[in-house]
Design a protein around this motif. Structure first.
Motif, short mmCIF file in Angstrom:
data_model
loop_
_atom_site.label_atom_id
_atom_site.label_comp_id
_atom_site.label_asym_id
_atom_site.label_seq_id
_atom_site.Cartn_x
_atom_site.Cartn_y
_atom_site.Cartn_z
N UNK A 161 0.84 -1.18 0.00
CA UNK A 161 0.00 0.00 0.00
C UNK A 161 0.89 1.24 0.00
N UNK A 162 0.50 2.24 -0.80
CA UNK A 162 1.18 3.54 -0.81
C UNK A 162 0.22 4.58 -0.26
N UNK A 173 -9.98 3.56 4.71
CA UNK A 173 -9.61 2.94 5.99
C UNK A 173 -8.29 2.20 5.81
N UNK A 174 -7.41 2.45 6.74
CA UNK A 174 -6.06 1.87 6.67
C UNK A 174 -6.02 0.59 7.49
N UNK A 175 -5.72 -0.55 6.88
CA UNK A 175 -5.65 -1.80 7.65
C UNK A 175 -4.44 -1.77 8.59
N UNK A 176 -4.45 -2.68 9.55
CA UNK A 176 -3.31 -2.81 10.46
C UNK A 176 -2.06 -3.14 9.63
N UNK A 177 -1.06 -2.23 9.63
CA UNK A 177 0.10 -2.36 8.74
C UNK A 177 1.37 -1.98 9.46
N UNK A 178 2.47 -2.42 8.88
CA UNK A 178 3.79 -1.93 9.27
C UNK A 178 4.20 -0.91 8.22
N UNK A 179 4.72 0.23 8.67
CA UNK A 179 4.96 1.36 7.77
C UNK A 179 6.44 1.75 7.74
N UNK A 204 8.85 4.98 5.70
CA UNK A 204 8.75 6.20 4.92
C UNK A 204 9.78 6.21 3.79
N UNK A 205 9.35 6.67 2.62
CA UNK A 205 10.24 6.97 1.50
C UNK A 205 9.99 8.42 1.16
N UNK A 206 10.80 9.32 1.68
CA UNK A 206 10.49 10.74 1.62
C UNK A 206 9.26 11.00 2.47
N UNK A 207 8.27 11.68 1.88
CA UNK A 207 7.00 11.92 2.59
C UNK A 207 6.01 10.78 2.35
N UNK A 208 6.31 9.93 1.40
CA UNK A 208 5.40 8.83 1.06
C UNK A 208 5.53 7.70 2.07
N UNK A 209 4.36 7.11 2.42
CA UNK A 209 4.35 5.98 3.33
C UNK A 209 4.24 4.68 2.54
N UNK A 210 5.08 3.71 2.92
CA UNK A 210 5.03 2.36 2.35
C UNK A 210 4.46 1.46 3.44
N UNK A 211 3.29 0.83 3.15
CA UNK A 211 2.61 0.03 4.16
C UNK A 211 2.46 -1.41 3.70
N UNK A 212 2.71 -2.33 4.61
CA UNK A 212 2.47 -3.75 4.37
C UNK A 212 1.42 -4.22 5.38
N UNK A 225 -2.26 2.43 21.67
CA UNK A 225 -2.11 0.99 21.85
C UNK A 225 -3.45 0.28 21.87
N UNK A 226 -4.44 0.89 22.52
CA UNK A 226 -5.78 0.27 22.57
C UNK A 226 -6.42 0.23 21.18
N UNK A 227 -6.16 1.29 20.38
CA UNK A 227 -6.65 1.28 19.00
C UNK A 227 -6.02 0.13 18.22
N UNK A 228 -4.70 -0.08 18.40
CA UNK A 228 -4.02 -1.17 17.72
C UNK A 228 -4.57 -2.52 18.15
N UNK A 229 -4.85 -2.63 19.45
CA UNK A 229 -5.40 -3.91 19.96
C UNK A 229 -6.74 -4.21 19.28
N UNK A 230 -7.59 -3.20 19.14
CA UNK A 230 -8.89 -3.41 18.50
C UNK A 230 -8.74 -3.80 17.05
N UNK A 231 -7.77 -3.14 16.35
CA UNK A 231 -7.54 -3.46 14.94
C UNK A 231 -7.04 -4.90 14.79
N UNK A 232 -6.15 -5.30 15.69
CA UNK A 232 -5.61 -6.67 15.60
C UNK A 232 -6.69 -7.68 15.87
#
Length: 984
Positions: free
Chosen positions: A858-859, A894-900, A902-910, A974-981
């Motif tokens: 995801x970009x 909506x952004x899924x739970x991802x690891x991000x 940065x490449x410049x200002x652009x976000x690279x998400x998996x 952290x609680x937001x992350x827990x709910x997403x997971x």
């Protein structure tokens, strides 16, 4: 190409070919530029290569190959030094081991014949080893400092300097080796730190005189301190400092020299140190260099009390300060000391001082003792008749040459060392009491009058002497530094200026361009070459020529701990062992086999086994040369690093395997299979040439092709710049980065999507194949000066495919960067691509996702260039990052739970769905929430405590409140992350 890289076979085969075909010659087709020359510092004919040689030879060869490829008539002049003392000792030992008569029994002529026989049989060790290093020297013009032509040059120089009143014979103090019976240079003296003694001795005042010291004590003596009591037999005065109020009133009075009874004066001289010892110094002008200078200043007589064996003489030889005989002062030596060895005499003299009540005390004393590096015995300052060069006069133009920039030192800081020595230079002792060397062209008649010419016949003609005048030639030979000082011009044929070939060689190659040498011989060789050359070599307008334009000063090669390599330490590394490898047993034998001290051999053996438990593996010459070049920081000592050598052996493997990939890619499966079946190498066909556009076929360059071509221009400019600035380490670094990271690490991978995609056009594939080949071919030329063998082998394979011809890479043109091929857009686009791929790979590494697992990418927050690059490079991205899909997230998505990343200002998400253990991750995050809850509770308790809030400054209280707010914010995240997971 062979499947595996095997350097030994190809290296020796290529060197043999180069030498046989004469590629090292400066005059040949294709070399029509101006002359370029380097004169090899001539190694001793007795020697073998050590790491210092390998280091300096690598630099010299790299420069020579570089300039040769630039089209210059490049001469690397080779030759060896006759090494007077070393060679004479080698042959004397050989005669003793074989039970043959010694040199005195043989006589001078027969002994010299034995040396020439040894030279023919065993004197080529180092030149054979130079071939293993790949040295592209001009073997056809190899010189030896004792060959007839060079001998003629040495005699010519001596005679001319004598006629110019720049050489004279005089009686002066020299370093004397009592074992070898010769004067030696300072470079041949090894100074050792030892625990010695200082003897404080009473010298009675003459005529019963007395004085009152500073404590009110009446004394009839003064006390001197010495580390060499035996030399007191030759004392001619006692010196005190003229400012020393303790002794000012004694200046002009005399003391009686104990044991001898000689009356000697007390003088005032600044050499006497008021703060050292008693402030009184015994002066022995014939046996101490400092005392000798005191003697000259004060015109003191000199008394030599030692024989050439360093035994006490029957009677001292007395001379005036100018070296003439002194017939007034007695050289009496008490009978009991006559004939004693110097250290035995010391014991007797100390005992007699003690018995006479004249020994005040003996003090332990840290001191430095000079030893002869060849003879191994303590050196004695000795008053002898020697030949000298008026160095003070000859130094003046040599100083000016460096001051005005005719000669430049690299690093420039070494100019200060040069000036410091040259501005305080002493006359140069050039005679040695040996039989092997250039015999001094001076003759004496029966009255001792001297006549100087090249031979006896010329002497008689020059001085009008008939046959009735008996003449005998001087028995001494010249210091080897004298002959090697003529190296830059005598190797080119000087003084045969009536020979057109000699004149042309001097015009083309003199002055030489650069001298590569160590700082330790700036005085002994570099300075003397400058003095000699400027005196004897003039340009067409009569202006003195310099011997070289640049002096590149290297550091020393040390072991991995920074210690100097020496046989006694057992830490010497043989460069040939680095190339060919050596087993542990053979290595132990080399390091400890000839050691006379068993405990030292055992210690060195243990350390060697620990350092090299299985010996040293083979690495090849190119890996060794690249390592030495990469470590060549300007002027600094180098700590050898075996790991670097191993790493650069892997670098050679990388180059080899990359080249095989290129060749196999061009050849295609059918050609490869046919070659394998026939057991032959791949034969280059017209179809293969066409496949990479060698005949000018139409091709389309991919983004990756444009990028690597652009990067090639950059590295070509960088390497050239570093070579020109003598930054060989930076040149090696630039090559390594380009080959390993850019060409092999990225471009080869970026080529695969084009070559392996069935939908790629013929023109696109041709563009990539052609780029693979052309960049490889140019890179081999670029790296050739440092890594000559592997680059020649690969270049021979790819040159035709790259549309190049020529017999050898050695004579191929050196790459020149073309600004027209720089492509800033391609470089920026590939940089973006690399950053994205690296980001994905980092995420895989962090989350332990296997490289084979396809990912959804995801970009987010991209700009116009990001959108364009992602669209144009989907094929590269999917292939190199192993992606399933590429998707842009719009604002509001909506952004899924991802690891991000940065490449410049652009976000690279998996997205992490399917890649994490939900329960485990929820438990981990819950623990973090609980920990933060406790931190909030701790801070709130602190803020609720009046004992804290009443006393703490407002800024500290505000900081605690900020902590609580931050902790609460982190808990929410952290609680937001827990709910997403949980929702994954």
């Amino acid at each position: 190409m062979e499947k595996t890289y095997q350097p030994q076979a190809l290296e020796q085969e290529w060197y043999k070919t180069w030498e046989e075909k004469g590629y090292f010659k400066p005059y040949q087709d294709g070399l029509d530029g101006e002359g370029y020359s380097i004169m090899i510092p001539p190694p001793n004919v007795t020697g073998s290569l050590h790491m210092g040689h390998a280091f300096q030879h690598t630099i010299q060869d790299a420069l020579t190959r570089y300039k040769r490829m630039q089209g210059k008539k490049a001469l690397w002049q080779v030759g060896t030094d006759h090494a007077g003392i070393a060679t004479q000792m080698v042959v004397e030992r050989k005669l003793a081991q074989e039970g043959q008569p010694d040199r005195h029994e043989l006589g001078r002529e027969e002994f010299t014949k034995k040396i020439w026989e040894w030279k023919e049989e065993s004197g080529g060790t180092i030149t054979n080893q130079m071939r293993r290093l790949g040295n592209s020297v001009d073997w056809e013009t190899e010189r030896f400092t004792m060959d007839p032509g060079f001998y003629k040059a040495v005699e010519e120089v001596f005679v001319k300097l004598y006629e110019d009143d720049l050489i004279y014979r005089g009686k002066r103090l020299v370093n004397w080796d009592p074992k070898l019976h010769t004067a030696i240079s300072d470079l041949e003296v090894e100074n050792k730190d030892v625990k010695g003694k200082m003897w404080h001795l009473r010298y009675p005042l003459a005529d019963g005189q007395t004085y009152t010291d500073s404590k009110g004590v009446v004394k009839d003596y003064i006390v001197v301190a010495t580390t060499r009591p035996e030399t007191m037999l030759g004392d001619t005065c006692v010196a005190v400092n003229p400012e020393d109020t303790r002794y000012q009133h004694l200046v002009g009075k005399d003391v009686m020299l104990p044991l001898v009874g000689r009356r000697i004066p007390i003088i005032a001289d600044e050499y006497a140190d008021m703060e050292k010892g008693t402030g009184c110094v015994k002066i022995t002008p014939a046996h101490d260099f400092n005392d000798y200078e005191v003697g000259k200043r004060n015109k003191l007589p000199m008394i030599n009390v030692l024989t050439f064996n360093a035994d006490i003489r029957e009677e001292g030889q007395t001379f005036n300060s100018d070296g003439t005989l002194n017939e007034e002062m007695s050289g009496f030596i008490p009978e009991k000391y006559r004939g004693l060895e110097r250290f035995a005499a010391r014991k007797e003299i100390v005992a007699d001082f003690e018995a006479a009540g004249l020994l005040v005390e003996i003090v332990e004393n840290d001191m430095v003792i000079p030893y002869g590096d060849r003879g191994g015995v303590v050196i004695e300052p000795m008053l002898t008749d020697q030949w000298y060069v008026d160095a003070k006069t000859m130094a003046k133009p040599a100083i000016a040459a460096v001051e005005n920039g005719d000669i430049n030192f690299v690093p420039k800081s070494y100019e200060n060392m040069y000036f410091a020595w040259m501005n305080n230079i002493q006359d140069w002792c050039i005679s040695r009491q040996l039989w092997w060397g250039h015999r001094i062209p001076a003759w004496y008649d029966d009255q001792g009058k001297v006549y100087v010419a090249q031979n006896e016949a010329l002497v008689r003609e020059k001085y009008n002497l008939d046959a009735s005048v008996n003449l005998s030639q001087d028995n001494d030979v010249l210091d080897t530094w004298f002959s090697s000082a003529l190296w830059t011009f005598a190797t080119l044929g000087w003084p045969n200026l009536d020979d057109p070939e000699v004149v042309k060689r001097l015009e083309d190659f003199h002055p030489s361009d650069v001298l590569v040498t160590g700082f330790d011989i700036i005085f002994f060789w570099v300075a003397r070459m400058i003095m000699m050359t400027m005196h004897f070599c003039k340009d067409g307008e009569g202006k003195p020529q310099v011997p070289f334009k640049t002096v590149y000063v290297t550091g020393l090669i040390r072991d991995e701990t920074g210690a100097k390599m020496s046989k006694s330490k057992g830490n010497v590394l043989d460069p040939i062992d680095m190339i060919d490898g050596i087993g542990i047993d053979e290595l132990l034998e080399k390091r400890t086999g000839n050691m006379m001290q068993p405990h030292l051999a055992e210690k060195i053996g243990k350390r060697t086994k620990k350092e090299f438990p299985e010996g040293i593996s083979a690495h090849g010459t190119d890996a060794l040369r690249f390592t030495l070049t990469a470590l060549a920081s300007t002027g600094r000592d180098i700590s050898w690093d075996m790991k670097r050598l191993e790493g650069y052996r892997n670098f050679c493997n990388k180059i080899w395997n990359a080249s095989r990939y290129v060749m196999l890619s061009v050849a295609g499966d059918e050609v490869v299979e046919a070659a394998a079946e026939n057991g032959t190498k791949i034969v280059i066909t017209d179809a293969m040439k066409a496949a990479c556009g060698a005949n000018g076929e139409e091709a389309i360059l991919s983004l990756a092709d444009r990028w690597i071509i652009s990067r090639l221009q950059f590295v070509e400019a960088e390497v050239t710049r570093h070579f020109d600035n003598y930054r060989f380490d930076l040149a090696a670094q630039a090559l390594y980065e380009f080959i390993w990271n850019e060409y092999c690490g990225w471009y080869l991978e970026l080529s695969k999507p084009v070559l392996w995609d069935e939908n790629s056009s013929v023109e696109a594939k041709r563009g990539t194949l052609g780029t693979l080949v052309r960049v490889l071919e140019a890179t081999m030329r670029l790296a050739h000066p440092i890594m000559p063998f592997i680059t020649e082998e690969i270049w021979q394979q790819v040159k035709v495919l790259a549309g190049k011809d020529g017999e050898t890479i050695m004579l191929a043109p050196y790459p020149v960067a073309q600004d027209a091929f720089r492509d800033a857009e391609a470089e920026a686009d590939i940089k973006w691509l690399q950053d994205v791929i690296t980001a994905v790979r980092n995420i895989r590494g962090e989350k332990n996702i296997p490289p084979s697992k396809p990912l959804d990418l995801l970009f987010k927050n991209g700009g116009d260039d990001d959108f364009r690059r992602a669209e144009e490079n989907q094929t590269f991205l999917k292939k190199l990052a192993q992606l399933e899909s590429l998707t842009w997230l719009n604002d509001g998505d909506e952004e899924p739970m991802s690891v991000t990343q940065l490449v410049g200002d652009m976000e690279v998400l998996i997205p992490m769905a399917g890649f994490i253990d939900k329960d485990q991750e929820v438990a981990r995050l819950t623990k973090s929430v609980e920990k933060l809850d406790k931190e909030i509770e701790r801070v709130n308790n602190k803020l609720g405590n009046p004992g804290f809030t009443d006393k703490a400054p407002p800024a500290v209280i505000d900081k605690e409140k900020e902590k609580a707010t931050g902790f609460a914010r982190d808990i929410t995240k952290l609680k937001d992350q827990i709910e997403k997971i949980k929702a994954l």
